[in-house]
Design a protein around this motif. Structure first.
Motif, PDB file in Angstrom:
ATOM      1  N   TYR B  13       1.231  -1.221   0.259  1.00 49.72           N
ATOM      2  CA  TYR B  13      -0.422  -0.205   0.015  1.00 49.72           C
ATOM      3  C   TYR B  13       0.493   1.484   0.424  1.00 49.72           C
ATOM      4  O   TYR B  13       1.519   1.770   0.786  1.00 49.72           O
ATOM      5  N   GLN B  32      -8.070   8.417 -10.001  1.00 54.83           N
ATOM      6  CA  GLN B  32      -7.782   7.594 -10.016  1.00 54.83           C
ATOM      7  C   GLN B  32      -7.877   7.191 -11.445  1.00 54.83           C
ATOM      8  O   GLN B  32      -6.382   6.051 -12.561  1.00 54.83           O
ATOM      9  N   GLU B  54      -4.409   0.835  -8.096  1.00 52.53           N
ATOM     10  CA  GLU B  54      -5.901   1.084  -6.977  1.00 52.53           C
ATOM     11  C   GLU B  54      -6.088   1.738  -6.087  1.00 52.53           C
ATOM     12  O   GLU B  54      -5.376   1.790  -5.551  1.00 52.53           O
ATOM     13  N   LEU B  56      -7.204   3.152  -2.584  1.00 59.09           N
ATOM     14  CA  LEU B  56      -8.285   3.031  -1.701  1.00 59.09           C
ATOM     15  C   LEU B  56      -8.752   3.754  -0.893  1.00 59.09           C
ATOM     16  O   LEU B  56     -10.417   3.943  -0.392  1.00 59.09           O
ATOM     17  N   ARG B  57      -7.715   5.370  -1.083  1.00 51.64           N
ATOM     18  CA  ARG B  57      -8.892   5.361   0.032  1.00 51.64           C
ATOM     19  C   ARG B  57      -7.892   7.104  -0.560  1.00 51.64           C
ATOM     20  O   ARG B  57      -6.922   7.297  -1.347  1.00 51.64           O
ATOM     21  N   ARG B  70      -3.402   0.809  -3.786  1.00 50.27           N
ATOM     22  CA  ARG B  70      -2.464  -0.632  -3.683  1.00 50.27           C
ATOM     23  C   ARG B  70      -2.246  -1.383  -4.787  1.00 50.27           C
ATOM     24  O   ARG B  70      -2.637  -0.852  -5.783  1.00 50.27           O
ATOM     25  N   ILE B 105      -3.359  -1.828   4.440  1.00 52.29           N
ATOM     26  CA  ILE B 105      -4.063  -0.260   4.912  1.00 52.29           C
ATOM     27  C   ILE B 105      -3.517   0.932   5.856  1.00 52.29           C
ATOM     28  O   ILE B 105      -3.352   1.943   5.707  1.00 52.29           O
TER      29      ILE B 105
END
Lengths: 268, 160
Positions: B13, B32, B54, B56-57, B70, B105
């Protein structure tokens, strides 16, 4: 020899961010030093000089210290903990104009800027820069394709001129322009490393948003065929160069009477 | 049914900090998309599929933000390279910096992220040839310069 990593940026007014903002971001990104490629334009607009007069180099004589000019670069160094280096990048179309500018900023006796670069791009300018003992760095040699061959690389090595691996098109160009830039960069890398010419690496940021950390540049370099050590050595070379030139400037300018340092000899 | 453990992908991460000029407000979706476009252009389809990348947050406000991205284990360097090549989101220039890498994460967020910058101040400052509006965020001073901004710090300003 220094292990510190330096980036070389274009600052406001030609870039979008001031030296101070670039320095602040450079520190956060893990750099130890920042070469200001356009210290000439920066110091002409020095925010600490309130009466609007640009600094007059000619009157300062042998006590002239480019990094104490107006105090701004030194103030930034103190404030942000990153070694700010005054530099100039001579960017003109033909060698005779370049020779004139070069003579104005650096002679055997003195240098107005710690790092003196010549922007290349054409065959004539690349060759001129590579053959000039007074030039520290040949920057942007690929602005026009295919203009560095083994002869230019040999001259650069023999005259101690660092050839720049400019990563900015890798980071910022797209499509066919980027593909061509990558192709030319690969060719340049093969020639420079084969001829053992000295080199520097930079992303050539012209704003704080375009600064990428040393680790990021290593990763980008690896993605396009540079090994880690080459990128790291190229970032360190700016600092090594600054250190060497300051030492020479100290020898030749601060102690008149002692043998003057020359730019064309010994430690290249 | 979950895959047997040895077949499950292993992840790293990346803690990412981002910064823009004050007039930009990049969305998570836009960020993204920019990351994937960058990965595809730099690494190609197979490389970008391997890296995954990806978001994620994500949170952003007042010119700065942070994200957790990620990346497949073993692809950290290529992921980092793809992130470094993200130069703009929805046409707005963006600064991107990987500040750390973690195995979970939570560790990523706790160790490297969570800075909550206050709302930036709007002030008039003396910069260059005159007084201009600026957006001030700690040591970052973005001065209105025509239709764009100039990035400065307090030491670039003259006392008023």
């Amino acid at each position: 020899m220094t292990e510190d990593r330096y980036e070389a940026a274009v600052a406001h007014p030609e870039g979008r961010s001031t030296v101070a903002r670039l320095a602040s971001t450079a520190t956060e990104s893990g750099y130890d030093g920042l070469v200001v490629r356009n210290a000439d334009a920066v110091l002409a607009e020095d925010p600490t000089i309130t009466d609007g007069d640009p600094p007059d180099h000619a009157d300062a004589g042998e006590d002239y210290d480019p990094e104490d000019d107006g105090g701004y670069l030194r103030t930034v160094t103190a404030e942000y903990g990153v070694d700010v280096v005054s530099g100039v990048e001579i960017d003109v179309d033909d060698p005779s104009t370049a020779a004139g500018r070069l003579g104005n900023v650096r002679s055997r006796e003195r240098t107005d800027y710690t790092v003196v670069a010549v922007a290349g791009g054409s065959e004539a300018m690349n060759r001129f820069a590579a053959e000039s003992d007074r030039v520290d760095v040949l920057t942007r040699p690929l602005r026009r394709a295919g203009a560095v061959d083994h002869v230019v690389a040999d001259e650069a090595r023999d005259h101690g001129v660092r050839v720049e691996f400019d990563l900015s098109p890798v980071l910022r160009a797209t499509g066919g322009r980027r593909v061509r830039a990558l192709r030319d960069l690969r060719r340049l890398r093969e020639i420079v490393l084969d001829r053992d010419a000295p080199f520097v690496v930079s992303a050539r940021p012209d704003s704080h948003l375009r600064i990428r950390s040393p680790r990021e540049l290593v990763a980008v370099g690896e993605a396009v065929g540079f090994d880690r050590e080459t990128v790291e050595a190229g970032l360190r070379e700016w600092g090594r160069l600054a250190g060497r030139n300051r030492e020479r400037a100290g020898e030749s300018f601060i102690e008149p009477g002692v043998e003057r340092g020359r730019y064309e000899e010994d430690d290249r | 049914m979950p895959l047997p453990k040895h077949l499950r992908p292993r992840w790293r991460y990346l803690a990412v900090r981002i910064e823009t000029w004050p007039d930009a407000d990049p969305s998570r979706k836009g960020f993204q998309r920019a990351v994937w476009e960058s990965a595809r252009a730099l690494l190609g389809d197979p490389g970008s599929a391997d890296a995954v990348l990806e978001v994620l947050r994500y949170r952003f406000g007042g010119g700065t933000g942070e994200a957790v991205v990620r990346v497949r284990h073993g692809e950290v360097s290529r992921g980092r390279a793809a992130l470094a090549c993200v130069g703009s989101v929805d046409g707005h220039p963006i600064g991107v910096r990987v500040v750390g890498v973690s195995g979970t994460i939570r560790a990523c967020e706790e160790k490297y992220l969570g800075e909550t910058p206050g709302d930036p101040d709007h002030e008039d400052v003396v910069f260059g040839d005159g007084t201009r509006p600026a957006v001030v965020r700690g040591a970052a001073v973005d001065v209105r310069d025509g239709h764009a901004f100039a990035g400065a710090t307090p030491i670039d300003l003259e006392d008023q």
